[in-house]
Design a protein around this motif. Structure first.
Motif, PDB file in Angstrom:
ATOM      1  N   GLN A   1       0.826  -1.199   0.000  1.00 36.08           N
ATOM      2  CA  GLN A   1       0.000   0.000   0.000  1.00 36.08           C
ATOM      3  C   GLN A   1       0.861   1.250   0.000  1.00 36.08           C
ATOM      4  O   GLN A   1       0.564   2.233  -0.695  1.00 36.08           O
ATOM      5  CB  GLN A   1      -0.931   0.015   1.215  1.00 36.08           C
ATOM      6  N   TYR A   2       1.953   1.218   0.770  1.00 36.61           N
ATOM      7  CA  TYR A   2       2.867   2.363   0.766  1.00 36.61           C
ATOM      8  C   TYR A   2       3.421   2.608  -0.638  1.00 36.61           C
ATOM      9  O   TYR A   2       3.474   3.751  -1.114  1.00 36.61           O
ATOM     10  CB  TYR A   2       4.026   2.134   1.745  1.00 36.61           C
ATOM     11  N   LEU A   3       3.839   1.526  -1.306  1.00 35.95           N
ATOM     12  CA  LEU A   3       4.399   1.672  -2.648  1.00 35.95           C
ATOM     13  C   LEU A   3       3.365   2.216  -3.627  1.00 35.95           C
ATOM     14  O   LEU A   3       3.677   3.057  -4.473  1.00 35.95           O
ATOM     15  CB  LEU A   3       4.944   0.325  -3.130  1.00 35.95           C
ATOM     16  N   ARG A   4       2.124   1.742  -3.506  1.00 33.45           N
ATOM     17  CA  ARG A   4       1.071   2.259  -4.389  1.00 33.45           C
ATOM     18  C   ARG A   4       0.798   3.725  -4.107  1.00 33.45           C
ATOM     19  O   ARG A   4       0.654   4.533  -5.030  1.00 33.45           O
ATOM     20  CB  ARG A   4      -0.210   1.443  -4.221  1.00 33.45           C
ATOM     21  N   ASP A   5       0.715   4.073  -2.817  1.00 29.47           N
ATOM     22  CA  ASP A   5       0.435   5.459  -2.457  1.00 29.47           C
ATOM     23  C   ASP A   5       1.548   6.394  -2.922  1.00 29.47           C
ATOM     24  O   ASP A   5       1.294   7.558  -3.248  1.00 29.47           O
ATOM     25  CB  ASP A   5       0.254   5.595  -0.939  1.00 29.47           C
ATOM     26  N   SER A   6       2.768   5.896  -2.933  1.00 33.44           N
ATOM     27  CA  SER A   6       3.914   6.717  -3.350  1.00 33.44           C
ATOM     28  C   SER A   6       4.099   6.729  -4.851  1.00 33.44           C
ATOM     29  O   SER A   6       4.953   7.451  -5.367  1.00 33.44           O
ATOM     30  CB  SER A   6       5.199   6.202  -2.675  1.00 33.44           C
ATOM     31  N   GLY A   7       3.320   5.900  -5.554  1.00 33.60           N
ATOM     32  CA  GLY A   7       3.419   5.874  -7.007  1.00 33.60           C
ATOM     33  C   GLY A   7       4.675   5.218  -7.527  1.00 33.60           C
ATOM     34  O   GLY A   7       5.162   5.562  -8.617  1.00 33.60           O
ATOM     35  N   VAL A   8       5.248   4.262  -6.768  1.00 31.68           N
ATOM     36  CA  VAL A   8       6.483   3.604  -7.188  1.00 31.68           C
ATOM     37  C   VAL A   8       6.167   2.639  -8.326  1.00 31.68           C
ATOM     38  O   VAL A   8       5.269   1.800  -8.203  1.00 31.68           O
ATOM     39  CB  VAL A   8       7.143   2.844  -6.017  1.00 31.68           C
ATOM     40  N   PHE A   9       6.907   2.749  -9.422  1.00 33.66           N
ATOM     41  CA  PHE A   9       6.680   1.869 -10.563  1.00 33.66           C
ATOM     42  C   PHE A   9       7.983   1.701 -11.328  1.00 33.66           C
ATOM     43  O   PHE A   9       8.963   2.405 -11.119  1.00 33.66           O
ATOM     44  CB  PHE A   9       5.613   2.450 -11.503  1.00 33.66           C
ATOM     45  N   TYR A  10       8.001   0.726 -12.193  1.00 36.18           N
ATOM     46  CA  TYR A  10       9.041   0.637 -13.204  1.00 36.18           C
ATOM     47  C   TYR A  10       8.350   0.404 -14.538  1.00 36.18           C
ATOM     48  O   TYR A  10       7.243  -0.106 -14.595  1.00 36.18           O
ATOM     49  CB  TYR A  10      10.056  -0.468 -12.885  1.00 36.18           C
ATOM     50  N   ARG A  11       9.001   0.803 -15.604  1.00 36.99           N
ATOM     51  CA  ARG A  11       8.395   0.698 -16.924  1.00 36.99           C
ATOM     52  C   ARG A  11       8.935  -0.542 -17.617  1.00 36.99           C
ATOM     53  O   ARG A  11      10.145  -0.735 -17.726  1.00 36.99           O
ATOM     54  CB  ARG A  11       8.691   1.954 -17.748  1.00 36.99           C
ATOM     55  N   GLN A  12       8.024  -1.372 -18.087  1.00 32.38           N
ATOM     56  CA  GLN A  12       8.414  -2.614 -18.745  1.00 32.38           C
ATOM     57  C   GLN A  12       8.102  -2.507 -20.232  1.00 32.38           C
ATOM     58  O   GLN A  12       7.015  -2.117 -20.626  1.00 32.38           O
ATOM     59  CB  GLN A  12       7.656  -3.809 -18.144  1.00 32.38           C
ATOM     60  N   TYR A  13       9.105  -2.860 -21.047  1.00 37.35           N
ATOM     61  CA  TYR A  13       8.943  -2.794 -22.491  1.00 37.35           C
ATOM     62  C   TYR A  13       8.770  -4.195 -23.066  1.00 37.35           C
ATOM     63  O   TYR A  13       9.366  -5.158 -22.597  1.00 37.35           O
ATOM     64  CB  TYR A  13      10.164  -2.126 -23.135  1.00 37.35           C
TER      65      TYR A  13
END
Length: 804
Positions: free
Chosen positions: A71-83
């Motif tokens: 939930q913390y990661l979602r709230d902080s908008g943490v992502f990586y871009r996958q090609y």
């Protein structure tokens, strides 16, 4: 690590039983070292307290903790871009919540070897772009250098201004069957993962807060503080700046670039933000060109300068190499350092180290053979069983590029010999490693999974410093190849555990004198442009939602009888490019997407809460668009969106520091609202407008209660125009927007020079004066449309003066 969980005797007995069951169910892989359980199948002492605390938790407790971290990661908008498949997708950050524990003594034994390897690579870099002794002496094959796309010939003979080529490195390491750590890959180009390591730490400490707080875990902040100070210390001019160069939002690790920039308080720039003037790198700001002395690049070196390097690059800055040649810039890391990542170089590094440094490598890398030599080909032919073949000039870990890997044992002896003979110069053979395993949560239970560790080194004022922790990659299955995130792998925090208390550190430097308030710094023009349009898009979204809600309310209440007033609203929808027939039309979704696009360009200047709220708004709107129907259903859905928009406005406009960025954001909002209200009055306050149009205008202006309090008479054109156009005390009126916009423009650099107004300030003053002298009678429909055109003309003037 001390157990932070207390319990009564009965609980202790139950926990002991659960611990025994946990160990019984945890089955290390055959012939594979495990970080938690030793060869004797007993729990390693380092893991005792953590495992005991974990055993006290029920499966539901463990799941709640895992969910808390996610939930913390979602709230902080943490992502990586996958090609893949010709497109890119933002993926949620795949955290493995069980940290990797490493004993402080074990970690300390690694540090000398890591630092030595960094120095070897520094010396090799200096030789390859300097005297070239290693190639000339026959110690390195020329083909590995001259045919390498990472070999940047224009950089030959350009010494680094700081005296060092390398400042920030990462090494992929793994523990083998004998317990020895091995280097699996060198990362010298633009190492990623340090920002994700910070986010892993925060998320994992949320999941196991009591264990982290009392677990004697070394903190990470000191590492980043010292590197930030080192970056700032390399500036030649105290008034110049350090910056982080990013390829932009479409890069797979852009989130990390923005996060690190925000965390360190360093500007995040793109190539288009920069220019080279008289041998110095400058950043375009709303105040003019400002010097940049230190650039921490996060893009591949060949893309940095389209003039002297890759002519097809749209990410770099023309003339960047010339600034380096003139000594006006320190690059972190030096352009051309990507060549050190070449997989085939690992075959030569053990022999190069004594020649470069006078000593053997302390920390070995995995066994590697470049297949361009006869002796190496014979070695591969003689023992192909555990060898992997891959491109010699490839970089990174082999299992990150599984499609390029070939097991030598999958070929017959004749096929292998033919392949090596015909393609040997382009191939490298590496031993297939058996990686140690570490506990991971799999279907709610602990299971051993293969692990690699990415460790980071930063050159500071005191020399190389190793981050006390790192970034662990955990396999999705027992197969080491499943470590790659594209194959389901995850990331984990790394806890370096001390037997005693560890110092509490932060990014705040030690005071060196009386407190002095620092200025906010100049704002890059591209950032100002995106903030200006972000303000416009958010305000445009709010206006569209109010308009759509009003339409659907009337549709629900009056049905076909509402046709005249609905027809009167058509020009307003056309001006916004919206088809009002669907409950949540595509035009509104497009505007919200544009707002996210602008916010994404300035993630380093946008608070995590505001970003999360904006992303949630767009997601909610897309979901509603698939289900709501026109009328009452859509009206209620639009009211919910309006409340979310109000929350974003508060987060963005009210909580943002009043620096130049806030000013442009506010200008965008004021500009859009002034144009929107001019349109509303021009259409709905027209003498030929349908019955009920004036009441609709008041509703769209969110001024129903104010109008009732101020005017006891019934609604008429004069009262509506006075309240929504001319009343400076009404925060929704045109005049309020124009007065506030004029005040913001007067605060901009260059608004007045030697008593002379700039073209923008002059037009703005004319708008203010004209509106202030109007009355409801003189502000006709034609006058309103003409005034809207004058306000619209401010945008290109702002663009010309500050956003180019």
């Amino acid at each position: 690590m001390r157990d932070a969980t207390a319990s009564d005797p009965a609980d202790a007995v139950a926990a002991s039983a659960r611990l025994a069951r946990l160990l019984k169910d945890y089955a290390p892989l055959p012939d594979t070292p495990d970080e938690m359980v030793g060869p004797d199948a007993k729990l390693r002492p380092l893991w005792g307290d953590f495992a005991a605390a974990l055993a006290r938790l029920t499966p539901e407790d463990v799941e709640r903790r895992r969910a808390r971290a996610d939930q913390y990661l979602r709230d902080s908008g943490v992502f990586y871009r996958q090609y893949g498949g010709g497109q890119s997708v933002e993926r949620a950050w795949p955290l493995s919540p069980i940290p990797v524990l490493i004993d402080e003594a074990d970690w300390e034994s690694l540090i000398p070897g890591l630092i030595q390897r960094a120095e070897v690579l520094e010396a090799l870099m200096a030789d390859l772009y300097g005297e070239n002794r290693m190639v000339q002496g026959g110690h390195l094959p020329p083909a590995l250098i001259t045919a390498n796309p990472e070999w940047l010939r224009p950089m030959v003979g350009i010494p680094p201004q700081s005296g060092h080529y390398l400042h920030f490195l990462a090494f992929e390491i793994g523990r083998g069957p004998d317990g020895q750590w091995w280097v699996l890959a060198d990362r010298t180009q633009a190492p990623s993962g340090a920002g994700y390591a910070l986010e892993n730490r925060v998320a994992t400490s949320r999941a196991f807060n009591e264990l982290y707080a009392q677990g004697h875990v070394h903190r990470l902040a000191g590492f980043f503080r010292d590197f930030r100070d080192a970056l700032l210390g390399m500036r030649q001019d105290r008034d110049a700046r350090a910056a982080i160069l990013t390829p932009g939002p479409l890069n797979e690790t852009y989130y990390e670039h923005a996060y690190i920039a925000r965390y360190l308080g360093i500007n995040l720039v793109q190539g288009e933000d920069l220019a080279v003037e008289n041998g110095r790198l400058m950043v375009r700001t709303v105040s003019g060109l400002s010097p940049v002395d230190v650039l921490w690049r996060r893009l591949d070196g060949s893309y940095a300068d389209p003039v002297e390097l890759n002519g097809a690059s749209r990410l770099g800055t023309p003339g960047l190499v010339s600034a380096l040649r003139a000594g006006g810039l320190t690059m972190v890391n030096a352009l051309g350092s990507g060549i050190l990542e070449t997989r085939a170089l690992m075959a030569f590094l053990p022999k190069l180290a004594p020649r470069l440094m006078g000593e053997a490598l302390e920390l070995p890398n995995i066994a590697t053979w470049w297949c361009g030599g006869a002796a190496e080909r014979r070695a591969v032919l003689g023992a192909p069983g555990r060898l992997l073949l891959s491109p010699a000039l490839a970089t990174g870990l082999p299992f990150d590029q599984a499609e390029t890997i070939l097991r030598a044992s999958s070929l017959t002896a004749k096929e292998l010999e033919y392949r090596l003979t015909t393609e040997g110069r382009g191939l490298v053979a590496q031993e297939a490693v058996t990686l140690s395993t570490t506990p991971a949560l799999v279907d709610g239970r602990l299971a051993p999974r293969p692990m690699t560790l990415r460790v980071f080194l930063a050159r500071t004022a005191g020399g190389w410093q190793v981050m006390p922790g790192g970034f662990a990659r955990i396999g999705a299955t027992p197969d080491p190849a499943a470590i790659a995130m594209q194959r389901g792998g995850s990331a984990a925090d790394v806890w370096i555990v001390s037997p005693g208390e560890v110092p509490s550190v932060s990014l705040v430097p030690a005071p060196s004198g009386p407190y002095r308030r620092m200025g906010p710094g100049a704002l890059p023009s591209r950032a100002a442009d995106n903030l200006f349009w972000l303000g416009r898009y958010i305000e445009r979204s709010e206006g569209s939602v109010r308009l759509l809600r009003a339409r659907n309310v009337r549709l629900a209440e009056a049905g076909k009888a509402a046709a005249p007033i609905l027809a009167a609203m058509t020009p307003l929808f056309e001006a916004r490019g919206i088809d009002p027939e669907p409950g949540i039309p595509a035009g509104l979704l497009d505007t919200l997407s544009a707002a996210i696009g602008s916010a994404g360009q300035v993630r380093d200047r946008f608070s995590p809460d505001a970003w999360s709220a904006l992303a949630d708004l767009a997601k909610t709107a897309r979901r509603m668009a698939q289900s709501v129907t026109p009328g009452d259903d859509a009206a209620r859905a639009l009211s919910a969106l309006l409340r979310k928009l109000a929350g974003i406005t508060g987060l963005v406009h009210e909580n943002m520091y009043r620096f130049m960025g806030w000013r442009f954001l506010t200008m965008g909002r004021l500009h859009e609202r002034a144009m929107g209200m001019s349109e509303i009055l021009a259409v709905l306050a027209d003498e030929k407008a349908a019955p009920g149009a004036l009441d609709l205008a008041i509703e769209l202006g969110d001024s129903v209660l104010t109008h009732r309090r101020r005017f006891t008479v019934s609604t008429n054109r004069d009262t509506v125009v006075d309240l929504l156009a001319l009343d400076p005390s009404n925060p929704r009126s045109i005049r309020h927007q124009i007065e506030a916009l004029g005040e913001q423009i007067r605060q901009l650099p260059g608004a007045m020079e030697n008593g002379v107004l700039s073209p923008l300030a002059g037009v703005m003053l004319h708008c203010q004066t004209e509106l202030a002298t109007q009355t409801p009678e003189t502000l006709t429909t034609a006058a309103l449309w003409e005034f809207r055109a004058q306000v619209a003309a401010l945008s290109p003037l702002i663009q010309e003066a500050y956003l180019r």
